[in-house]
Design a protein around this motif. Sequence first.
Motif, PDB file in Angstrom:
ATOM      1  N   LEU A 248       0.850  -1.198   0.000  1.00 15.00           N
ATOM      2  CA  LEU A 248       0.000   0.000   0.000  1.00 15.00           C
ATOM      3  C   LEU A 248       0.879   1.239   0.000  1.00 15.00           C
ATOM      4  CD1 LEU A 248      -2.843  -0.383   2.649  1.00 15.00           C
ATOM      5  CD2 LEU A 248      -3.075  -0.151   0.188  1.00 15.00           C
ATOM      6  N   ALA A 249       0.558   2.174  -0.880  1.00 10.29           N
ATOM      7  CA  ALA A 249       1.326   3.433  -0.885  1.00 10.29           C
ATOM      8  C   ALA A 249       0.769   4.342   0.196  1.00 10.29           C
ATOM      9  CB  ALA A 249       1.203   4.097  -2.240  1.00 10.29           C
ATOM     10  N   LEU A 250       1.686   4.931   0.935  1.00 11.30           N
ATOM     11  CA  LEU A 250       1.284   5.945   1.921  1.00 11.30           C
ATOM     12  C   LEU A 250       1.833   7.248   1.378  1.00 11.30           C
ATOM     13  CD1 LEU A 250       2.232   4.512   5.410  1.00 11.30           C
ATOM     14  CD2 LEU A 250      -0.038   4.782   4.444  1.00 11.30           C
ATOM     15  N   THR A 251       0.936   8.152   1.028  1.00  8.51           N
ATOM     16  CA  THR A 251       1.504   9.365   0.447  1.00  8.51           C
ATOM     17  C   THR A 251       0.794  10.620   0.891  1.00  8.51           C
ATOM     18  OG1 THR A 251       1.918  10.560  -1.599  1.00  8.51           O
ATOM     19  CG2 THR A 251       0.137   8.995  -1.634  1.00  8.51           C
ATOM     20  N   ALA A 252       1.597  11.656   0.968  1.00  9.40           N
ATOM     21  CA  ALA A 252       1.014  12.949   1.328  1.00  9.40           C
ATOM     22  C   ALA A 252       0.513  13.669   0.081  1.00  9.40           C
ATOM     23  CB  ALA A 252       2.067  13.786   2.028  1.00  9.40           C
ATOM     24  N   ASP A 253       0.750  13.047  -1.090  1.00 11.70           N
ATOM     25  CA  ASP A 253       0.291  13.664  -2.328  1.00 11.70           C
ATOM     26  C   ASP A 253      -1.113  13.157  -2.631  1.00 11.70           C
ATOM     27  OD1 ASP A 253      -0.161  14.621  -4.802  1.00 11.70           O
ATOM     28  OD2 ASP A 253       1.754  13.986  -5.657  1.00 11.70           O
TER      29      ASP A 253
ATOM     30  N   ASN B 161      -0.660  -2.056  -4.636  1.00  8.40           N
ATOM     31  CA  ASN B 161      -2.000  -2.655  -4.648  1.00  8.40           C
ATOM     32  C   ASN B 161      -3.054  -1.703  -4.088  1.00  8.40           C
ATOM     33  OD1 ASN B 161       0.191  -4.790  -4.073  1.00  8.40           O
ATOM     34  ND2 ASN B 161      -1.452  -5.890  -5.110  1.00  8.40           N
ATOM     35  N   GLY B 162      -2.619  -0.640  -3.500  1.00  2.86           N
ATOM     36  CA  GLY B 162      -3.597   0.296  -2.940  1.00  2.86           C
ATOM     37  C   GLY B 162      -2.914   1.602  -2.581  1.00  2.86           C
ATOM     38  N   TYR B 163      -3.707   2.464  -1.942  1.00  2.00           N
ATOM     39  CA  TYR B 163      -3.229   3.835  -1.817  1.00  2.00           C
ATOM     40  C   TYR B 163      -3.927   4.476  -0.630  1.00  2.00           C
ATOM     41  CZ  TYR B 163      -3.079   8.701  -3.640  1.00  2.00           C
ATOM     42  OH  TYR B 163      -2.912  10.033  -3.844  1.00  2.00           O
ATOM     43  N   VAL B 164      -3.165   5.051   0.267  1.00  2.63           N
ATOM     44  CA  VAL B 164      -3.765   5.769   1.406  1.00  2.63           C
ATOM     45  C   VAL B 164      -3.104   7.141   1.483  1.00  2.63           C
ATOM     46  CG1 VAL B 164      -4.163   5.778   3.901  1.00  2.63           C
ATOM     47  CG2 VAL B 164      -4.092   3.618   2.677  1.00  2.63           C
ATOM     48  N   THR B 165      -3.957   8.179   1.537  1.00  2.00           N
ATOM     49  CA  THR B 165      -3.333   9.507   1.592  1.00  2.00           C
ATOM     50  C   THR B 165      -3.143   9.936   3.039  1.00  2.00           C
ATOM     51  OG1 THR B 165      -5.525  10.459   1.399  1.00  2.00           O
ATOM     52  CG2 THR B 165      -4.194  10.415  -0.591  1.00  2.00           C
ATOM     53  N   LYS B 166      -2.044  10.613   3.225  1.00  5.73           N
ATOM     54  CA  LYS B 166      -1.766  11.164   4.554  1.00  5.73           C
ATOM     55  C   LYS B 166      -2.326  12.579   4.596  1.00  5.73           C
ATOM     56  CE  LYS B 166       2.747   9.940   4.332  1.00  5.73           C
ATOM     57  NZ  LYS B 166       4.149   9.872   4.731  1.00  5.73           N
ATOM     58  N   PRO B 167      -2.905  13.062   5.632  1.00  3.60           N
ATOM     59  CA  PRO B 167      -3.073  12.306   6.890  1.00  3.60           C
ATOM     60  C   PRO B 167      -4.242  11.328   6.774  1.00  3.60           C
ATOM     61  CG  PRO B 167      -3.894  14.535   7.100  1.00  3.60           C
ATOM     62  CD  PRO B 167      -3.347  14.442   5.732  1.00  3.60           C
ATOM     63  N   PHE B 168      -4.068  10.185   7.345  1.00  4.63           N
ATOM     64  CA  PHE B 168      -5.145   9.190   7.261  1.00  4.63           C
ATOM     65  C   PHE B 168      -5.787   8.976   8.614  1.00  4.63           C
ATOM     66  CE2 PHE B 168      -1.021   7.039   7.585  1.00  4.63           C
ATOM     67  CZ  PHE B 168      -1.158   6.407   8.814  1.00  4.63           C
ATOM     68  N   LYS B 169      -7.043   8.555   8.544  1.00  2.00           N
ATOM     69  CA  LYS B 169      -7.736   8.133   9.761  1.00  2.00           C
ATOM     70  C   LYS B 169      -7.473   6.635   9.886  1.00  2.00           C
ATOM     71  CE  LYS B 169      -9.915  11.954  10.841  1.00  2.00           C
ATOM     72  NZ  LYS B 169     -11.133  12.586  10.506  1.00  2.00           N
ATOM     73  N   SER B 170      -7.443   6.151  11.114  1.00  2.10           N
ATOM     74  CA  SER B 170      -7.101   4.736  11.278  1.00  2.10           C
ATOM     75  C   SER B 170      -8.065   3.822  10.532  1.00  2.10           C
ATOM     76  CB  SER B 170      -7.018   4.365  12.756  1.00  2.10           C
ATOM     77  OG  SER B 170      -8.199   4.738  13.411  1.00  2.10           O
ATOM     78  N   GLU B 171      -9.394   4.250  10.459  1.00  2.00           N
ATOM     79  CA  GLU B 171     -10.331   3.343   9.750  1.00  2.00           C
ATOM     80  C   GLU B 171      -9.984   3.232   8.276  1.00  2.00           C
ATOM     81  OE1 GLU B 171     -13.265   6.226  10.806  1.00  2.00           O
ATOM     82  OE2 GLU B 171     -11.545   6.047  12.138  1.00  2.00           O
TER      83      GLU B 171
END
Length: 717
Positions: free
Chosen positions: A670-675, A690-700
């Motif tokens: 999973l990509a963790l990105t601030a972009d 395989n996936g993508y989560v933007t920062k800031p993220f909520k735990s859910e």
Amino acid sequence: MKNSNQHRLLRRQIRKYLKDGDQVPESFLEAINEAYHSFDKDLRQAENILELSSKALFVANKELKRKADSKAAEADALSERLARIVNNVQEVIFQTDLNGCWTFLNSAWERITGYTVEESLGTSFTDMVFPEDKETSMYHLSELVNGTEKTSRYNLRYITKSGEIRWTEAIVTLDIDAEGRLLGASGTLTDINARYVAEEKLRQASNNLNQAQTLTKLGSFEHPLHAEGSSYWSGQMFKLLSRPGHKQPNLEDLLTAIDEPHQQRLRESIIALKEYSREINMEVPVNKGSAWMMVRAEKQKGRLNRGDVISGTLMDITQRKSFEKELIASKLMAEKALAAKSEFLSNMSHEIRTPMNAIVGLTEIILREEELSAQAKRNLELVEYSADNLLVIINDILDYSKIEANKIDLEKIPFNLRKALGKLLDTWRLKADGKKVALKLDWDEQIPETLLGDPYRLNQILLNLISNALKFTKEGSVTIKAKMQADLGERFDILFEVRDTGIGIPESKLKSIFESFTQAYTDTTRNFGGTGLGLAISKRLIELQEGKIWVESKVGEGSSFFFNVILGLSTDGLVETPELDTSVSSNLNGIDILVAEDNKVNQMLIKQVCKNWNANISIADNGRIAVEKSKVQAYDVILMDLQMPELNGFEAVEKIREDDANLNLNTPILALTADAMPETKTYVERSGFNGYVTKPFKSESLLREITLCMESRAQSK
Ligand code: ADP
């Protein structure tokens, strides 16, 4: 001598002068008698001759008279014929006396001037001349009289009886008799009015053309293509190519004026023009690049049965070229500046998002702690609210700058519009319920459920409109309507409406609210938050989808925002996103997660979040360490920051996915990105993540993404 033989005159003489008895010698009488007889004979002969001559004279006289009569008739006929000819010629034939008064005029005079010959004879030849030309005719006459000219030829205007001005050409000679005495003048006047007017027009047209060519710095030329023939250059051509104007030009002159290698290229183009009639449109440098010309040429049929010609124009484009150069330079500069701005904003947003991740994440973690005082909880909730708002602002600014830099690429993927709208409403339902605002969907069953387009950008537009509607509505309802406006075959024109019963917008602001950083009221930000960018961004995104946005509103009653977009019909099947199984969070119990993250605060945050799920966390400070670790241990999932020192996220994933021996070759990453840009998401998905989560993220959301990834991997096994 016998009496009978005696001549009667001798007898009369003898009777008159001789008396009887007078003796006259016989021989003397005989001699006289013979003389009388001989005289008679001569007389008769003379009489005979006279008679004959008088007869001949009579005949001759008769003949002479006949001849004279016939000559007179001939002369009459000739003079009649001459008169006819003289009167039939188109030119005026004239004669004047010494005073310059008409003594003869043929009938052409009447045709040209409208005055009859009778009324004009005796008047001065200058009477009907146009006042300005009187001097000219006097001048030419004096030249004749002075002997400077034998015949003078000049143009002069006559005023006709009806008052019109007619141009004529006069040819005048002096009439001088055999003794050298001056009798007057004679000559012709030719009506050249039509010719003169046509010539005048031609002169005018040619002047205009020359003037236009000078003003536009445009020259024209014509050269024979094959056969020998004469070439033509307009005056401007000589000027443009700095060639002497008197020289007869040829095609070679044009070619050699051009700098290499363009000269060679033009030669080749002329061959193509000859053989395939391909038109020429070429920009060429001349005088060692100090000037630029545009050459345009085409093949044309030669006039008057001459062979084909190459006919064209040459235009000085030096100034345009230098503008172009400046323009290109400033465009490059602007692009550079825009790219720099875009990069700056992207970096800024990244830089802001990274600490924001800590603020949002840690606030969330602390808020879960039970022993918080009510005040601390309220304060923290405010921190969370402010952080959320700040994120919206950052996203808007980033988006707006991307739109300005034309860097938005729209997706064209199949999606379920109805479901997308349903989900969107679900996310806002909580907020609506809290405000006593009913949130409704009005769906047109004619719309196909699966469409082709950019669901992210459509979502962004609707999200903005719904968010505004809820923001500016205290009570009542917010209705989202989707209607099939037109079925265009393979494409559909879908009309959306977001209607609220909120505060409304003053009429004067209905247009300006779509401009960037514009709000209807000056206190909007203070009362409701926002940047005034949402609608400007939405407008551009809608226009990119071939649509329009507009609003109808009444202050105090509510607003309706309408927009339409063109969406395609999806022929491919829709890849449904698996629904989240809420029980999965427990599945993270005991799983191994590798976290590649260089920021210490974020490392701590993820550790805390994952601790709550009872997952095992292993931290890598950068991409290189992550790759190393992936070689020695198989993980259940890898969370990879994109921007890291030594080896960034993309490079690290590439190394893992390329190495068949890597223990994590197929591990979900999973990509963790601030972009937060949608483009980044697409790019990430194509780069082995395989996936993508933007920062800031909520735990859910992190939990949700990890679970989705693991599930789809489990399904694909
Ligand atoms: P923001 O909402 O961030 O201020 P927008 O561009 O989305 O920026 O909206 C611009 C302005 O248009 C808002 O500030 C508000 O004054 C007005 N506006 C937008 N939507 C509505 C609405 N549904 N009701 C009343 N006013 C609205």
